[in-house]
Motif scaffolding. Structure first.
Motif, short mmCIF file in Angstrom:
data_model
loop_
_atom_site.label_atom_id
_atom_site.label_comp_id
_atom_site.label_asym_id
_atom_site.label_seq_id
_atom_site.Cartn_x
_atom_site.Cartn_y
_atom_site.Cartn_z
N THR A 39 48.53 -6.69 -4.27
CA THR A 39 48.54 -6.09 -5.60
C THR A 39 49.63 -5.03 -5.66
O THR A 39 49.87 -4.33 -4.68
CB THR A 39 47.17 -5.45 -5.89
N SER A 41 51.03 -1.70 -8.01
CA SER A 41 50.70 -0.77 -9.08
C SER A 41 51.79 0.29 -9.18
O SER A 41 52.52 0.54 -8.22
CB SER A 41 49.34 -0.12 -8.85
N GLU A 43 52.27 4.28 -9.88
CA GLU A 43 51.61 5.57 -9.96
C GLU A 43 52.67 6.65 -9.96
O GLU A 43 53.45 6.72 -9.02
CB GLU A 43 50.64 5.77 -8.80
N ARG A 47 56.25 2.64 -7.21
CA ARG A 47 55.59 1.36 -6.98
C ARG A 47 54.81 1.42 -5.67
O ARG A 47 55.33 1.82 -4.64
CB ARG A 47 56.63 0.25 -6.90
N ILE A 62 40.62 -0.11 -9.32
CA ILE A 62 41.90 -0.62 -9.80
C ILE A 62 41.76 -1.09 -11.24
O ILE A 62 42.56 -0.74 -12.11
CB ILE A 62 42.42 -1.76 -8.90
N GLU A 63 40.72 -1.87 -11.52
CA GLU A 63 40.50 -2.36 -12.88
C GLU A 63 40.20 -1.22 -13.85
O GLU A 63 40.56 -1.29 -15.02
CB GLU A 63 39.37 -3.38 -12.90
N GLY A 64 39.53 -0.17 -13.37
CA GLY A 64 39.24 0.99 -14.20
C GLY A 64 40.42 1.93 -14.34
O GLY A 64 40.34 2.96 -15.00
N ARG A 65 41.53 1.57 -13.69
CA ARG A 65 42.76 2.36 -13.70
C ARG A 65 42.55 3.79 -13.22
O ARG A 65 43.17 4.73 -13.71
CB ARG A 65 43.40 2.34 -15.08
N LEU A 66 41.66 3.94 -12.24
CA LEU A 66 41.47 5.25 -11.64
C LEU A 66 42.63 5.54 -10.70
O LEU A 66 43.11 4.64 -10.00
CB LEU A 66 40.16 5.30 -10.86
N ASP A 67 43.07 6.76 -10.68
CA ASP A 67 44.13 7.16 -9.76
C ASP A 67 43.65 6.94 -8.33
O ASP A 67 42.48 7.14 -8.02
CB ASP A 67 44.48 8.64 -9.99
N SER A 68 44.53 6.53 -7.44
CA SER A 68 44.12 6.20 -6.08
C SER A 68 43.51 7.39 -5.35
O SER A 68 42.79 7.22 -4.38
CB SER A 68 45.30 5.63 -5.29
N TRP A 71 39.74 7.05 -5.02
CA TRP A 71 39.16 6.04 -4.17
C TRP A 71 38.71 6.69 -2.90
O TRP A 71 38.16 6.29 -2.03
CB TRP A 71 40.12 4.92 -3.84
#
Length: 71
Positions: A39, A41, A43, A47, A62-68, A71
């Protein structure tokens, strides 16, 4: 037949002109070329690539577009 637009600037890590290995931003796993199962992304304008294992483990974030950082 419809053609896809090409990426500009040649900065795609999987391009044949780039000889650097692709590195997972979470676990550090390396691949010689960008696997289809990884994947990508963006941020803060940078990249980031995630291996299939890290992407699978963090799919909801990832689907909720939360910042890493969350996690």
């Amino acid at each position: 037949m419809t053609s896809l637009p090409s990426s500009s600037g040649g900065e795609d890590a999987g391009s044949s002109t780039d000889s650097r290995p692709v590195v997972c931003a979470r676990c550090g796993t390396q691949a010689e070329s960008l696997p289809l199962t990884w994947t990508c992304s963006m941020e803060n304008g940078t990249r980031h690539h995630l291996c299939d294992t890290c992407a699978r483990e963090n799919l909801r974030a990832i689907e909720g577009r939360l910042d890493s950082a969350w996690w």
